[in-house]
Design an enzyme around this catalytic site. Structure first.
Site, PDB file in Angstrom:
ATOM      1  N   LYS A 154      -4.487  -9.401  15.278  1.00 27.36           N
ATOM      2  CA  LYS A 154      -3.121  -8.905  15.401  1.00 27.36           C
ATOM      3  C   LYS A 154      -3.162  -7.389  15.590  1.00 27.36           C
ATOM      4  CE  LYS A 154      -0.210  -7.196  12.605  1.00 27.36           C
ATOM      5  NZ  LYS A 154       0.479  -6.238  13.533  1.00 27.36           N
ATOM      6  N   GLY A 207      -5.691   0.028   7.503  1.00 27.92           N
ATOM      7  CA  GLY A 207      -4.321   0.524   7.401  1.00 27.92           C
ATOM      8  C   GLY A 207      -4.116   1.262   6.098  1.00 27.92           C
ATOM      9  N   SER A 208      -2.894   1.258   5.627  1.00 30.61           N
ATOM     10  CA  SER A 208      -2.559   2.024   4.437  1.00 30.61           C
ATOM     11  C   SER A 208      -3.079   1.349   3.175  1.00 30.61           C
ATOM     12  CB  SER A 208      -1.039   2.195   4.327  1.00 30.61           C
ATOM     13  OG  SER A 208      -0.423   0.961   3.994  1.00 30.61           O
ATOM     14  N   THR A 209      -3.318   2.151   2.157  1.00 33.17           N
ATOM     15  CA  THR A 209      -3.762   1.615   0.875  1.00 33.17           C
ATOM     16  C   THR A 209      -2.693   0.707   0.275  1.00 33.17           C
ATOM     17  OG1 THR A 209      -5.203   3.505   0.457  1.00 33.17           O
ATOM     18  CG2 THR A 209      -4.466   2.260  -1.467  1.00 33.17           C
ATOM     19  N   VAL A 211      -0.459  -1.306   1.788  1.00 34.97           N
ATOM     20  CA  VAL A 211      -0.509  -2.632   2.402  1.00 34.97           C
ATOM     21  C   VAL A 211      -1.826  -3.317   2.062  1.00 34.97           C
ATOM     22  CG1 VAL A 211      -0.465  -3.898   4.583  1.00 34.97           C
ATOM     23  CG2 VAL A 211       1.063  -1.951   4.241  1.00 34.97           C
ATOM     24  N   GLY A 212      -2.917  -2.545   1.992  1.00 37.17           N
ATOM     25  CA  GLY A 212      -4.203  -3.118   1.637  1.00 37.17           C
ATOM     26  C   GLY A 212      -4.181  -3.803   0.283  1.00 37.17           C
ATOM     27  N   GLU A 229     -10.362  -1.196   5.038  1.00 29.93           N
ATOM     28  CA  GLU A 229     -10.613   0.214   5.327  1.00 29.93           C
ATOM     29  C   GLU A 229      -9.268   0.898   5.284  1.00 29.93           C
ATOM     30  OE1 GLU A 229     -10.425   3.542   6.911  1.00 29.93           O
ATOM     31  OE2 GLU A 229     -10.902   2.601   8.829  1.00 29.93           O
ATOM     32  N   CYS A 263      -7.662   8.285   9.354  1.00 31.27           N
ATOM     33  CA  CYS A 263      -7.916   8.193   7.916  1.00 31.27           C
ATOM     34  C   CYS A 263      -9.178   8.945   7.515  1.00 31.27           C
ATOM     35  CB  CYS A 263      -7.982   6.738   7.462  1.00 31.27           C
ATOM     36  SG  CYS A 263      -8.946   5.681   8.529  1.00 31.27           S
ATOM     37  N   GLU A 356      -1.870  11.703   1.885  1.00 31.63           N
ATOM     38  CA  GLU A 356      -2.393  11.507   3.231  1.00 31.63           C
ATOM     39  C   GLU A 356      -1.258  11.767   4.226  1.00 31.63           C
ATOM     40  OE1 GLU A 356      -5.190   8.413   5.684  1.00 31.63           O
ATOM     41  OE2 GLU A 356      -3.651   7.563   4.395  1.00 31.63           O
TER      42      GLU A 356
END
Length: 452
Positions: A154, A207-209, A211-212, A229, A263, A356
């Site tokens: 995706k 992606g972002s922490t 959402v991770g 990551e 990042c 960030e």
């Protein structure tokens, strides 16, 4: 059918409209990928390698086309976009060598023979971010395919064009239907279905922490493998004995590359106090020299931000009264432009130092000695990348061991290479991508004892 209009970040003009996949379509694609994986894993290693090399050749033949799509859809400068398309080719070629080298082990045991096999996981779900649509797609896709998995990818909703085209090139190269599927769509729809579907055996997310964390929790419910990551707030540490001219000349490219939407960006420059003023004198012309402009021009080094909303977010870190030491230039008129900006001195009390920003904003902070530099560098929940500038090899090793981050470079602003491991510490990630051992994360080790 839901649709999304891709906007050129440099012109604010519509590029094309993309149909977004639904949850039902995603589920059906996953089932097709699971069916295709049965025969894909049975392809002889040498034949799988040849197909991946043909895939790489197809990408190579369409580098200019892919670069043009990235310029229009993501605002990447054409030189950068060309490198990114070539990088997809290189990653495929690198992992094309892996199927014939994925050997197990023979372990001495009493009463028989013990051997291990690397077995593919099945369907791998790949969720790609918008900041580097081609390289990060390749990093997950190539080793997963080489290991005998099928992939459902995706791309980010705002930057689907190159991934969609690469999926077409895979079919043109002869990869069977269902082996690589690209599904443009929303993260809350396609991404969530990949996480929830029981036939998806691993998720690779960049992606972002924030959402991770949600993806990690979703995978935990099924004990599903996951590689994450995530965010970064990396330090660029400059000691007094460094080559200050070189450190200052490369510092802008360590943070302003891809307009800071990286990042791994070294968005905190830490400079030993005794050379702080001299470093700032050298840094100013380097920042002013960054060529920001039309990404279609070969001389452009930095393009626009991805959207108006993201530009507003980046601007919020440089309000009126911010400690702006100096800033570069950016075009006026249409486009989501933001100039390279240096805040100094800025410490832990400033949001741009702790958050960030994901834009072309860097803070510069003095430190006293080695221990102070390591303490400041580690004062963050992130740990993805970073640089150390010194002529002292012992210091370089000590500081590299002391900084809590996954990837470091010494006397260089680059630390990510597809032939070496990549990943983060702390809230910057989980697991390792790339390098010679990447296939291990896309296989299960099966242990077999054969009695004699």
């Amino acid at each position: 059918m839901p649709e999304y209009t891709v906007i050129n970040p440099a012109t604010e003009q519509a590029v094309t409209t993309v149909t977004l996949s639904t949850a039902a379509e995603t589920g059906a694609a996953i089932e097709r990928a699971a069916a295709a994986q049965v025969s894909w894993r049975a392809v002889a290693p040498g034949d799988r390698a040849r197909l991946l090399r043909r895939f790489a050749a197809e990408v190579d033949a369409h580098v200019a086309e892919l670069a043009a799509l990235e310029v229009a859809g993501s605002g990447h400068p054409v030189g950068q976009a060309t490198w990114e398309a070539e990088h997809v080719r290189d990653v495929l070629e690198y992992y094309a060598a892996a199927p014939e080298r994925q050997a197990g082990r023979q372990i001495p045991v009493a009463g028989g023979l013990n051997v291990t096999f690397h077995e593919p996981l099945g369907v791998v779900g790949l969720i790609v971010p918008w900041n580097f649509p081609m390289p990060i797609f390749a990093w997950g896709m190539a080793p997963a395919l080489a290991a005998g998995n099928t992939v459902v990818a995706k791309p980010a909703e705002v930057t689907p064009l190159t991934a969609r085209r690469i999926g077409e090139l895979a079919l043109a190269a002869g990869l069977p239907e269902g082996v690589l599927t690209v599904l443009p769509g929303k993260g809350s729809v396609v991404g969530q279905r990949l996480v929830d579907h029981p036939l998806v055996r691993k998720i690779v997310f960049t992606g972002s922490t924030e959402v991770g964390r949600e993806i990690m929790a979703g995978c935990a419910r099924q004990v599903k493998r996951v590689t994450l990551e995530l965010g970064g707030k990396s330090a660029n540490i400059v000691f007094a004995d460094a080559d200050l001219e070189q450190a200052a000349a490369t510092a802008p490219y360590a943070v302003f590359d891809n307009a800071g939407q990286d990042c791994c960006a070294r968005s905190r420059i830490l400079v030993q106090r005794s050379v702080f003023d001299r470093f700032m004198e050298l840094l100013e012309p380097a920042v002013m020299g960054v060529r920001v402009g039309d990404p279609a021009l070969p001389e452009t080094e930095m393009g626009p931000l991805i959207s108006a909303a993201h530009r507003d977010r980046v601007a919020s870190y440089v309000p009126d009264g911010a400690p702006v030491a100096f800033r570069g230039t950016a075009p006026a008129g249409p486009g989501f432009w933001f100039p390279p900006t240096v805040l100094a001195p800025a410490g832990a009390g400033h949001p741009a130092f702790t958050d960030e920003v994901f834009g072309p904003v860097v803070t510069v902070t003095p430190f006293e000695d080695e221990a102070d530099a390591v303490t400041i560098a580690n004062d963050t929940p992130y740990g993805l990348s970073g640089s150390i500038w010194t002529q002292n090899v012992g210091r370089a090793i000590r500081v590299a061991r002391g900084v809590e981050t996954g990837n470091l470079s010494v006397n260089s602003h680059s630390s990510v290479r597809y032939w070496t491991p990549f990943g983060g510490f702390k809230q910057s990630g989980l697991g390792r991508e790339l390098g010679p051992d990447a296939l291990d994360s896309f296989t299960d080790v099966k242990n077999v004892f054969i009695a004699s």
